[in-house]
Design a protein around this motif. Structure first.
Motif, PDB file in Angstrom:
ATOM      1  N   ARG A  64       0.844  -1.206   0.000  1.00  0.00           N
ATOM      2  CA  ARG A  64       0.000   0.000   0.000  1.00  0.00           C
ATOM      3  C   ARG A  64       0.872   1.246   0.000  1.00  0.00           C
ATOM      4  N   HIS A  65       1.946   1.198   0.792  1.00  0.00           N
ATOM      5  CA  HIS A  65       2.818   2.358   0.865  1.00  0.00           C
ATOM      6  C   HIS A  65       3.496   2.602  -0.485  1.00  0.00           C
ATOM      7  N   ALA A  66       3.983   1.516  -1.138  1.00  0.00           N
ATOM      8  CA  ALA A  66       4.639   1.666  -2.445  1.00  0.00           C
ATOM      9  C   ALA A  66       3.650   2.189  -3.493  1.00  0.00           C
ATOM     10  N   GLY A  67       2.360   1.729  -3.413  1.00  0.00           N
ATOM     11  CA  GLY A  67       1.341   2.222  -4.362  1.00  0.00           C
ATOM     12  C   GLY A  67       1.097   3.706  -4.161  1.00  0.00           C
ATOM     13  N   GLY A  68       1.105   4.172  -2.890  1.00  0.00           N
ATOM     14  CA  GLY A  68       0.901   5.594  -2.619  1.00  0.00           C
ATOM     15  C   GLY A  68       2.034   6.412  -3.173  1.00  0.00           C
ATOM     16  N   ARG A  69       3.243   5.958  -3.110  1.00  0.00           N
ATOM     17  CA  ARG A  69       4.396   6.691  -3.645  1.00  0.00           C
ATOM     18  C   ARG A  69       4.288   6.788  -5.166  1.00  0.00           C
ATOM     19  N   VAL A  70       3.826   5.698  -5.804  1.00  0.00           N
ATOM     20  CA  VAL A  70       3.656   5.746  -7.269  1.00  0.00           C
ATOM     21  C   VAL A  70       2.634   6.827  -7.640  1.00  0.00           C
ATOM     22  N   SER A  72       1.747   9.463  -5.991  1.00  0.00           N
ATOM     23  CA  SER A  72       2.257  10.799  -5.685  1.00  0.00           C
ATOM     24  C   SER A  72       3.220  11.261  -6.759  1.00  0.00           C
ATOM     25  N   SER A  73       4.139  10.373  -7.214  1.00  0.00           N
ATOM     26  CA  SER A  73       5.124  10.756  -8.242  1.00  0.00           C
ATOM     27  C   SER A  73       4.439  11.027  -9.567  1.00  0.00           C
ATOM     28  N   VAL A  74       3.343  10.289  -9.848  1.00  0.00           N
ATOM     29  CA  VAL A  74       2.609  10.521 -11.095  1.00  0.00           C
ATOM     30  C   VAL A  74       1.961  11.891 -11.057  1.00  0.00           C
ATOM     31  N   LEU A  75       1.348  12.239  -9.948  1.00  0.00           N
ATOM     32  CA  LEU A  75       0.672  13.520  -9.831  1.00  0.00           C
ATOM     33  C   LEU A  75       1.676  14.660  -9.915  1.00  0.00           C
ATOM     34  N   ARG A  76       2.884  14.491  -9.420  1.00  0.00           N
ATOM     35  CA  ARG A  76       3.885  15.544  -9.488  1.00  0.00           C
ATOM     36  C   ARG A  76       4.540  15.589 -10.835  1.00  0.00           C
ATOM     37  N   ARG A  83       9.566   6.065 -11.639  1.00  0.00           N
ATOM     38  CA  ARG A  83      10.234   4.792 -11.984  1.00  0.00           C
ATOM     39  C   ARG A  83      10.668   4.038 -10.733  1.00  0.00           C
ATOM     40  N   LEU A  84      11.268   4.772  -9.805  1.00  0.00           N
ATOM     41  CA  LEU A  84      11.734   4.131  -8.573  1.00  0.00           C
ATOM     42  C   LEU A  84      10.574   3.603  -7.754  1.00  0.00           C
ATOM     43  N   ALA A  85       9.480   4.385  -7.684  1.00  0.00           N
ATOM     44  CA  ALA A  85       8.322   3.959  -6.906  1.00  0.00           C
ATOM     45  C   ALA A  85       7.696   2.709  -7.495  1.00  0.00           C
ATOM     46  N   ARG A  86       7.615   2.653  -8.838  1.00  0.00           N
ATOM     47  CA  ARG A  86       7.032   1.464  -9.456  1.00  0.00           C
ATOM     48  C   ARG A  86       7.901   0.224  -9.202  1.00  0.00           C
ATOM     49  N   ALA A  87       9.231   0.389  -9.226  1.00  0.00           N
ATOM     50  CA  ALA A  87      10.128  -0.747  -8.937  1.00  0.00           C
ATOM     51  C   ALA A  87       9.916  -1.244  -7.508  1.00  0.00           C
ATOM     52  N   ALA A  88       9.757  -0.269  -6.550  1.00  0.00           N
ATOM     53  CA  ALA A  88       9.520  -0.661  -5.157  1.00  0.00           C
ATOM     54  C   ALA A  88       8.186  -1.357  -5.019  1.00  0.00           C
ATOM     55  N   LEU A  89       7.181  -0.862  -5.776  1.00  0.00           N
ATOM     56  CA  LEU A  89       5.874  -1.484  -5.720  1.00  0.00           C
ATOM     57  C   LEU A  89       5.933  -2.926  -6.239  1.00  0.00           C
ATOM     58  N   GLU A  90       6.666  -3.114  -7.338  1.00  0.00           N
ATOM     59  CA  GLU A  90       6.776  -4.458  -7.900  1.00  0.00           C
ATOM     60  C   GLU A  90       7.458  -5.417  -6.905  1.00  0.00           C
TER      61      GLU A  90
END
Length: 698
Positions: A64-70, A72-76, A83-90
Motif C-alpha cells: 500500500r505504501h509503495a502504491g501511494g508513492r507511485v 504521488s510521483s505521477v501527480l507531481r 520509476r523508482l516507486a514502481r520498482a519498489a511497488l513491484e
C-alpha cells in the motif's frame, strides 16, 4: 503342590522382576516423553503461523505504501521518482506473493482472495489516476473507494486469520495444561506402582531367604548352647535344605563332642572341664541356697610317674594311670566324684560336708584310705611297680571362693606334701600363704614365660689376656619377669627342676645360643660359646635329636660351641651318660668340666671321660692372691691340663691382681666381673670390639 526354589533361582527371579518393572516403566515414560515432544512441535507450528500472518500483514502495508508513492510521483510528474516507486511497488508485490504462498498452507481460501485483490490493485490504481489526470473527479472517488475497500478486505482477512489462530493457540494451551497434568499423574503413578511392585517383590524374595536363614541361625545357637532336643528346619531340595541336613549332622557330632569334652578318653573319668563345671555348680548352689554346707577338693598327684612312663613307655604309662583311676574310685566314699585333672593328677570332689572339724576328720580318713589302698604293688608285665600318692586338700569356703582359688589351694597343698617327703596328705589352710604357694605360683609363671618367650640368653665374655682379645663367652640364662624384672638362674632353676621344666628351659637356651653363634659366624665373628648341660639333659637322649636339628640348620655352630658339665653330672658314671657324652662330642661339640676341683671331682674323671677343657672354680681364683694352697692347686691344675692337652679357663676373676697371678701361672683365658658381667648379644659385640686390656688393668 508347593514348589521349592533354590536361593539362586529366587535371586535370579528377583533380578528379572526388577528389570521387567524398570523396562515397563521406562517404556511408558518414554511414550509420554514422545507425546510431549509432538505437542511441542505442534506449538512451534502455531508460533510459525502467527509469524507468517504478521509477515504477510507487513508485506501488505509495504505494498500500500509503495502504491501511494507511485500515485504521488505521477501527480507531481516526476518521471524518475515514478520509476523508482514502481520498482519498489513491484518488489513489494513479489514479497507479498511469497508470503501468500506460506499463508495458503493453513488458510488457502483467504490467501486466494488476497491474491485476487492483489492482482486487481494495479488496474484500480491506474483507473483512479487516469480519472484524476483527466479531471473526471466524478470517477475518482468511486475508484479510490473501491481500492480502499479491496485493501481493507485483505487486512480483514489477515486479521480474522490472526484471531482464529489465537483462539486455536488458547485452546491448544488449555489442552496442553490438561494433558501435562494427566501425564504427570500417569508418570507419578507409574513410578509409585513400579516402586511398590519392586519393594513387594524384594520383600517376598528376601523373606523367603531370611526366614529359613533365621530359623537355621537360631537352631545353630541352641545347638551351640548345648540344646539337642530341638526342632530343626526341614530338609528340602534347596540350599536351606542342605544347611538343615548339615545342621543335623553338626548336632549329632556336637553331642558326641560334648560327651568327649567332659570325659577323659583314657580313664573314662570326668575331665578338667567337667571338674570346673561341677565346682562352679557347687559354689552357685551354696550361694543360692544360703547353705553352710561345705565341699572339698582332694588333689591326688602320682609320685614318680615320669620314671614309670620312661621305663614302660607311653602304653605302659597309660595302663598305670588307668589302674590308679580304678584304685582311687575303689577307695573313695560313695558321695564323691572323681576327675582326671591332667596327666598324672586326679581330683576327688567331696560334697555335703559338716562343720570344719568334722569335715577335716572325714577328709583325713579319705586321704588315709587312698594312701594305703593305692600303695599296693602293681604288676605290669615282668615289672612289679609300687604306687604312691601325694595328696592336697582344699575346703570350701575356707580355702577359696572361686574355682581357680580352690584348685590353686589344693595344688599348693599337694606341692607341700611332695616337699614333705611324698606319700602323705596336707591341708591347704596351713600352706596357703607359705612357701608352697609361692613356689607353685613361680612354677606357673615359668610355664607362662616359656610360652611367651620371656627367657633371654646373656653372654659373659671370655678374654685371652696374652693376646688381649675376646675369644668367646658363656651363655647364661636370664628371665625377664613381667613383674619382678630381670631374674638370675639361682632364683628359679631349682623350682624348674622340681617342676620338671628344666629340660625345656635348657633346650631354649641351647637353641638361642646355637643360632646366635651361627649369626656371628656368618658375619665373620668367630666367638666360641659355652652352654651348661644339666644333669637331666645328660640322661635324656632327646638332646641328640635337638642337636641334629640345629646342625641341619647350620653346621658351623658345632665347631664353635662347648658344653660345660658340672661335676655332679660326671659323677653319674652310668653307661647311658657316657654314651650320650660321646655322641655329643662326635657331632663336633667340645665338652668342658665346670667348677673343677670342687665336690666329687678328681683328676681321674678327667682321664676317663671325653673332656676337652676345664674351668678353675671361682673359689680358688678368689684365694689365688692370699692362699698359697689355692695357688698351688691352680698351678697343679694347669700342669695337668698341659700334660693332657686340655684348655683351661679361670672363672670368677674380679681384680687386676688375680688376673696377673693367673697370667703368671700360665692361664691366659679368663672370665669374670673384672672384664664384664653377662650382657645381651648386641652389647657383647660392642664390648668385644672396644675391649682393651690396659684400660681394665689400670
Amino acid at each position: 503342590m508347593k514348589i521349592a526354589l533354590s536361593v539362586r533361582v529366587r535371586l535370579l527371579a528377583l533380578c528379572l522382576g526388577l528389570a521387567t518393572i524398570f523396562a515397563c516403566s521406562s517404556l511408558v515414560l518414554g511414550y509420554l516423553i514422545e507425546r510431549n515432544q509432538e505437542r511441542q512441535l505442534a506449538q512451534q507450528e502455531q508460533y510459525r503461523r502467527f509469524e507468517i500472518i504478521e509477515t504477510t500483514t507487513r508485506a501488505l502495508h509495504r505494498t500500500r505504501h509503495a502504491g501511494g508513492r507511485v500515485n504521488s510521483s505521477v501527480l507531481r510528474g516526476d518521471a524518475e521518482q515514478e520509476r523508482l516507486a514502481r520498482a519498489a511497488l513491484e518488489q513489494a508485490r513479489q514479497d507479498m506473493y511469497v508470503q501468500l504462498d506460506q499463508f495458503a498452507e493453513f488458510d488457502p481460501k483467504g490467501a486466494k482472495v488476497i491474491r485476487a485483490i492483489l492482482d486487481e490493485l494495479p488496474a484500480l490504481t491506474q483507473r483512479a489516476l487516469d480519472a484524476l489526470l483527466a479531471g473526471r473527479m466524478v470517477e475518482v472517488d468511486p475508484a479510490l473507494a473501491e481500492l480502499q475497500r479491496q485493501l481493507d478486505t485483505s487486512e480483514q482477512i489477515l486479521h480474522v486469520a490472526s484471531q482464529r489462530q489465537r483462539q486455536l493457540a488458547r485452546e491448544f494451551l488449555e489442552q496442553e495444561r490438561k494433558r501435562a497434568a494427566i501425564a504427570l499423574r500417569i508418570a507419578a503413578g507409574i513410578i509409585i506402582a513400579g516402586t511398590i511392585a519392586g519393594v513387594i517383590l524384594v520383600l517376598l524374595v528376601v523373606r523367603s531367604i531370611i526366614r529359613p536363614l533365621q530359623a537355621t541361625t537360631v537352631a545353630i545357637r541352641r545347638v551351640n548352647a548345648g540344646e539337642t532336643a530341638i526342632d530343626l528346619p526341614p530338609v528340602g531340595p534347596d540350599e536351606f535344605g542342605a544347611m538343615a541336613l548339615a545342621l543335623r549332622q553338626f548336632r549329632d557330632h556336637a553331642e558326641k563332642l560334648r560327651m568327649l569334652a567332659y570325659q577323659d578318653p583314657l580313664t573314662g573319668l570326668g575331665n578338667r572341664a567337667a571338674l570346673e563345671d561341677s565346682i562352679q555348680r557347687e559354689i552357685e548352689r551354696s550361694a543360692r541356697d544360703g547353705s553352710a554346707a561345705r565341699f572339698a577338693l582332694v588333689y591326688l598327684d602320682l609320685d614318680n610317674f615320669r620314671a614309670v612312663n620312661e621305663k614302660l613307655g607311653n602304653k605302659g604309662g597309660d595302663r598305670y594311670l588307668c589302674e590308679a583311676a580304678t584304685r582311687i574310685q575303689r577307695f573313695c566314699p560313695i558321695n564323691t566324684q572323681t576327675y582326671r585333672y591332667s596327666g598324672d593328677k586326679f581330683i576327688v570332689l567331696v560334697d555335703d560336708l559338716a562343720d570344719v572339724e568334722d569335715a577335716q576328720a572325714e577328709l583325713s580318713a579319705i586321704a588315709d584310705a587312698l594312701l594305703h589302698g593305692c600303695s599296693e604293688p602293681y604288676p605290669v608285665g615282668n615289672h612289679l611297680l609300687s604306687m604312691s600318692l601325694s595328696i592336697g586338700i582344699a575346703l570350701y569356703p575356707e580355702d577359696g571362693h572361686t574355682v581357680e582359688q580352690l584348685i590353686g589351694s589344693a595344688e599348693a597343698a599337694v606341692y607341700a606334701a611332695k616337699k614333705g617327703g611324698r606319700r602323705n596328705a596336707r591341708f591347704a589352710a596351713a600352706q596357703a600363704t607359705g612357701t608352697a604357694r609361692r613356689q607353685l605360683a613361680l612354677t606357673t609363671d615359668i610355664r607362662r614365660s616359656l610360652e611367651r618367650r620371656e627367657f633371654d640368653v646373656y653372654y659373659q665374655p671370655i678374654v685371652d689376656v696374652a693376646r688381649q682379645c675376646v675369644v668367646g663367652g658363656e651363655a647364661l640364662l636370664r628371665w625377664r619377669h613381667p613383674e619382678r624384672g630381670l631374674l638370675l638362674p639361682g632364683e628359679f632353676i631349682q623350682v624348674a627342676e622340681d617342676a620338671g621344666l628344666i629340660a625345656e628351659i635348657s633346650e631354649h637356651c641351647l637353641t638361642v645360643a646355637h643360632r646366635q653363634v651361627c649369626a656371628w659366624a656368618r658375619r665373620g665373628l668367630r666367638f666360641r660359646v659355652s652352654v651348661n648341660l644339666s644333669a637331666r639333659q645328660a640322661q635324656d637322649a632327646r638332646i641328640l635329636r635337638l642337636l641334629d636339628e640345629l646342625i641341619e640348620e647350620d653346621p658351623r655352630a658345632a665347631q664353635l660351641m662347648d658344653f660345660e658339665l658340672t661335676e655332679s653330672v660326671l659323677f653319674d658314671s652310668s653307661e647311658q651318660t657316657r654314651s650320650l657324652l660321646d655322641a655329643i662330642r662326635k657331632r663336633g661339640y667340645r665338652l668342658g668340666l665346670d667348677d673343677f676341683g670342687t665336690g666329687y671331682a678328681s683328676f681321674s674323671y678327667v682321664q676317663r671321660l671325653p673332656i676337652d677343657k676345664i674351668k678353675i672354680d671361682r673359689q680358688f681364683v678368689a684365694q689365688a692372691t692370699s692362699s698359697r694352697q689355692a695357688r698351688a692347686i691352680i698351678s697343679a691344675t694347669l700342669d695337668l691340663a698341659r700334660n693332657l692337652e686340655l684348655e683351661v679357663i679361670a672363672e670368677g676373676v674380679e681384680t687386676a691382681e688375680q688376673m696377673r697371678v693367673l697370667q703368671q701361672e700360665g692361664c691366659p683365658l679368663q672370665q669374670g666381673f673384672l672384664y664384664s658381667r653377662a650382657i645381651p648379644a648386641a652389647e657383647f659385640e660392642r664390648w668385644a670390639a672396644s675391649f682393651q686390656l690396659e684400660r681394665i688393668a689400670s
